[in-house]
Each structure stands twice: as C-alpha cells, then as structure tokens.
Design a protein around this motif. Structure first.
Motif, PDB file in Angstrom:
ATOM      1  N   ASP A 155      44.406  36.038  26.449  1.00 20.97           N
ATOM      2  CA  ASP A 155      45.534  36.331  25.241  1.00 20.97           C
ATOM      3  C   ASP A 155      44.888  36.976  24.931  1.00 20.97           C
ATOM      4  O   ASP A 155      45.229  38.202  23.442  1.00 20.97           O
ATOM      5  CB  ASP A 155      47.097  36.033  25.532  1.00 20.97           C
ATOM      6  N   LEU A 156      44.927  35.608  23.068  1.00 23.23           N
ATOM      7  CA  LEU A 156      44.505  36.438  21.915  1.00 23.23           C
ATOM      8  C   LEU A 156      43.503  37.490  22.029  1.00 23.23           C
ATOM      9  O   LEU A 156      43.453  38.170  21.061  1.00 23.23           O
ATOM     10  CB  LEU A 156      44.068  35.145  21.188  1.00 23.23           C
ATOM     11  N   LEU A 157      42.156  37.535  22.985  1.00 21.48           N
ATOM     12  CA  LEU A 157      41.677  38.233  22.314  1.00 21.48           C
ATOM     13  C   LEU A 157      41.757  39.635  23.398  1.00 21.48           C
ATOM     14  O   LEU A 157      41.065  40.593  23.271  1.00 21.48           O
ATOM     15  CB  LEU A 157      40.132  37.973  22.952  1.00 21.48           C
ATOM     16  N   GLY A 158      42.464  39.600  24.460  1.00 17.90           N
ATOM     17  CA  GLY A 158      43.201  41.313  25.081  1.00 17.90           C
ATOM     18  C   GLY A 158      41.769  40.736  26.288  1.00 17.90           C
ATOM     19  O   GLY A 158      41.532  42.290  26.770  1.00 17.90           O
ATOM     20  N   VAL A 159      41.086  39.937  26.348  1.00 17.93           N
ATOM     21  CA  VAL A 159      40.176  40.207  27.738  1.00 17.93           C
ATOM     22  C   VAL A 159      40.524  39.488  28.792  1.00 17.93           C
ATOM     23  O   VAL A 159      41.641  38.457  29.222  1.00 17.93           O
ATOM     24  CB  VAL A 159      39.226  39.399  27.581  1.00 17.93           C
ATOM     25  N   GLN A 160      40.285  39.871  30.230  1.00 16.81           N
ATOM     26  CA  GLN A 160      40.446  39.157  31.453  1.00 16.81           C
ATOM     27  C   GLN A 160      39.903  37.987  31.998  1.00 16.81           C
ATOM     28  O   GLN A 160      37.956  38.072  31.454  1.00 16.81           O
ATOM     29  CB  GLN A 160      40.992  41.030  32.297  1.00 16.81           C
ATOM     30  N   GLY A 161      39.788  37.339  33.009  1.00 18.82           N
ATOM     31  CA  GLY A 161      38.418  37.142  33.279  1.00 18.82           C
ATOM     32  C   GLY A 161      38.247  35.466  33.194  1.00 18.82           C
ATOM     33  O   GLY A 161      37.800  34.938  33.821  1.00 18.82           O
ATOM     34  N   LEU A 162      38.267  35.622  32.205  1.00 16.70           N
ATOM     35  CA  LEU A 162      38.783  33.517  31.630  1.00 16.70           C
ATOM     36  C   LEU A 162      38.192  32.899  32.359  1.00 16.70           C
ATOM     37  O   LEU A 162      37.528  32.152  33.172  1.00 16.70           O
ATOM     38  CB  LEU A 162      38.510  33.435  30.079  1.00 16.70           C
ATOM     39  N   THR A 163      39.936  32.884  32.512  1.00 12.09           N
ATOM     40  CA  THR A 163      40.399  31.898  33.888  1.00 12.09           C
ATOM     41  C   THR A 163      40.089  31.378  35.111  1.00 12.09           C
ATOM     42  O   THR A 163      39.525  30.775  35.410  1.00 12.09           O
ATOM     43  CB  THR A 163      41.470  31.604  33.875  1.00 12.09           C
ATOM     44  N   ALA A 164      39.954  32.650  36.011  1.00 10.51           N
ATOM     45  CA  ALA A 164      38.888  33.373  36.836  1.00 10.51           C
ATOM     46  C   ALA A 164      37.627  32.680  36.843  1.00 10.51           C
ATOM     47  O   ALA A 164      37.533  31.534  37.820  1.00 10.51           O
ATOM     48  CB  ALA A 164      39.311  34.382  37.345  1.00 10.51           C
ATOM     49  N   ARG A 165      36.682  32.973  35.981  1.00 11.04           N
ATOM     50  CA  ARG A 165      35.628  32.760  35.763  1.00 11.04           C
ATOM     51  C   ARG A 165      35.684  31.306  35.852  1.00 11.04           C
ATOM     52  O   ARG A 165      34.698  30.107  36.424  1.00 11.04           O
ATOM     53  CB  ARG A 165      34.738  33.186  35.115  1.00 11.04           C
TER      54      ARG A 165
END
Length: 382
Positions: A362-372
């Motif tokens: 949310d803070l960095l505006g990126v996706q996929g961190l949690t999934a990885r």
C-alpha cells in the motif's frame, strides 16, 4: 497523546519481541515472596532449563540477573576482570564496542580485534594477538549489523592459550543450538526479551567451573556488589537472601523458556531460516539485498537488508509506525543504509511479516509482495 495500551502492535525489531502467550499468561500468577519455597522450586527448574538451552554440563551454575542483557555483559567483566588484566575484545559492531568500553572501565588493558562492518571476525586475527591474554570476549550475533561471528573457532583458540571466553549470546541462545560445554565457553548471557520472547528485565547467564575458579582467584573483591557471583550463589544455590528478585518476571521467563525447549532448538532454527528466506524472496525485486555478503556470516535472527537506492528509510518507517508496525533501521554508520528485521522468538512467524508485506504494498504502490512471501513459505518445514 498516548495510544490505547491495548492497540495491537507488530514488532519486527531486533528486540524486544512479542511476549509468548504462555509467558503472558504466567504474568497473571499471584505474587509470592522471593524467599518462598515455591519460588526456589521454580528457580531450580529455570536453572535446569538454562543448562539445556546453553548446552552446559550438569554442574554449570546458571541464574537470572535482575536486569537486561547489558547487565549480563557487565557482570561478566565485573566478576572476571581485574585491573591490569589483558582482555582481547572482538569488535565488529556496536555491541562489541560496548564490551570493550565495559572491560576498560573495570581496569582491563583491552586489545581490539576488528573487522569491517558487515564482516565476521577472522579467527586468525584473534590468534595473532593472544600472547598474554587472560580473557577473550566476543558477540556471537552482532545485532547492530546482522553478522554471525565464528564462536566455535574463537573458543578453540582461547582454550589453547588458557584464556577465558565470554560470549554475548543475546541473539542466538534460545533460537538455535548453543554448545557452551562442547565449544569451551566460560561465561554466556542473553536477554529475556530476545529469543525467548519473555518480558525485558532479566539476563539469563551461565558460568563455567573455570570462570568460577578465576573468580575465586581474584586479588580484590568484585566491584559490582549487585551481581557478585558468590552473592548470586547465596540466593540461587544456598537459598539465602541477597536481593529481591522480580518474581513475576521469573514466572514469565520460566514459561517462555519451557516453551522454547518444548519446540526444540533445531525446529526454532528451521523456523527462523524459513521465514527469513521468504522475506528476502518477497523484497528482492524491490532492490533489498543482504547487507552481509558472505552467507555463512549472516546472522539468521537479525536479517540485515541493504535498502534500495533512493528509498525513503525514515519516511517509510514512520508511515509503518503509524500503522502500528515497528521496523528498525541501521545504527551509526549504517543509519539510512539498512533495515534490521528481527527473527527471534515470536517475531519469527509468518503473520507479522505478512502484515509488513501488506503495508508495504500500500505505502509503496507495488503489488505481489504478499503473494511472493506466501509462495516462498511453501512447503512449511516439518
């Protein structure tokens, strides 16, 4: 304005760690006097469990000091060092330097063996300075940089030269096997709030027979009355009054230590490695890289990650804190350069770091961190 004290907070720091549920429950026990037979029985169980945690002989004296890990550090120098003693201190971070400072204050002639930040102490450098040394002091896991120092090799060198070895085991003992007797460590200490996930305020220590012999050969009394080894033995072994111990903290430490031993040190070590690797896998595409270059020198329980170029360290950590997530940055020369993510005790679980991944997305505006992160956790180690 203070926050609601019951607001859930995610601690990802190198200490303190979240209190183990069994320790939290133990804090609710009614107060007893520190000279009560029930407390002496509890303390005897703690001593036996500390011997198991530290890997000592059956006769090694163990105890709890009523203070944090830094008191454990100071007590070793106060009891085992006299003015004019030659003490070799391995210093490759903030806590090694603290050892040198304390030894100097107790009158030692301190020799330093150093290594660049992010690198482990070279045992050959220790061997080169051992002439006339009476004590070697080393931090096993240097919390300030995420470095694991080669204690077994350093211990062998110390023993070959007849020197005592004191080891700061604050970020190792209780989270992986520690072999005090096998390695030849003479004095070891940790802090309750680190790998054991108990409340701060106690320093579990183990003192070898060789260390006690050195203590009894002192020319002068121990300058630190509060942690004088014989005073401690008066209370812990002879059950006579020395000072008032924090009984409720003993309750909690007993519960947390027993929980750690029930889980098993090899299982705890595997848990740390598993979660740590998943964190690195999740963050690597963002440019987070290991600060310690050699894999064998990396401290598993404090994951030191170099930040990506242009990363707003203070701003992101402040934003995380507003979401009740605490992450620790670097110390001194590494401030703004690294994050130090704690993987001790109850922090080394998937849930706290899943919360971090969600927040960073949310803070960095990126996706996929949690999934990885979740993908890297499969399969779960047995």
């Amino acid at each position: 304005m203070f926050e609601d004290p019951y607001t859930e907070h995610v601690l990802l720091t190198p200490g303190p760690t979240p209190i183990h549920p069994r320790a939290q429950q133990a804090l609710m026990r009614p107060m007893l006097g520190h000279m009560d037979p029930e407390i002496f029985a509890l303390n005897t169980e703690i001593q036996a469990d500390l011997r198991a945690m530290y890997g000592t002989t059956d006769t090694t004296f163990t105890a709890l000091l009523a203070g944090t890990g830094s008191l454990g550090m100071e007590a070793g120098f106060a009891n085992l060092v006299e003015s004019g003693d030659e003490v070799l201190v391995c210093a490759n971070g903030s806590f090694g330097r603290r050892m040198a400072d304390m030894a100097t204050r107790y009158g030692a002639n301190v020799r330093l063996v150093t290594a660049p930040l992010g690198e482990a102490i070279d045992p050959d450098d220790v061997a080169a300075q051992m002439n006339g040394v009476q004590m070697v002091a080393v931090v096993h896991g240097e919390t300030s940089t995420g470095v694991l120092n080669p204690v077994p090799q350093i211990a062998q060198i110390a023993r070959q030269h007849g020197a005592l070895l004191t080891v700061d085991a604050v970020t190792t003992a209780g989270m992986e096997p520690f072999h005090m007797a096998e390695w030849g460590v003479d004095y070891a200490y940790t802090g309750a709030q680190k790998c054991l996930s108990a409340p701060p305020g106690l320093a579990p220590v183990a003192i070898s027979d060789r260390a006690l012999a050195r203590y009894h050969a002192r020319r002068t009394p121990t300058p630190l009355w509060y942690c004088d080894f014989e005073g401690l033995r008066d209370y812990w072994e002879r059950h006579t009054y020395h000072h008032t111990v924090p009984v409720n903290l003993h309750y909690a430490l007993h519960a947390a230590l027993r929980a750690a031993l029930d889980e098993g040190m090899l299982n705890r070590k595997a848990r740390v490695q598993h979660v740590g690797q998943a964190i690195q896998t999740a963050l690597a595409p963002l440019g987070f890289t290991p600060y310690v270059q050699r894999p064998e020198d990396r401290l598993p329980t404090v994951l030191a990650l170099r930040l990506p170029d242009g990363f707003d360290d203070a701003g992101v950590r402040r934003a995380l804190r507003e979401r009740h997530i605490s992450v620790t940055g670097g110390l001194g020369a590494t401030a703004g350069l690294i994050w130090r993510l704690g993987l001790m005790g109850e922090t080394a679980r998937p849930a706290p770091y899943r919360a971090l991944m969600n927040a960073l997305e949310d803070l960095l505006g990126v996706q996929g961190l949690t999934a990885r992160f979740d993908a890297a956790l499969e399969p779960v180690p047995v």
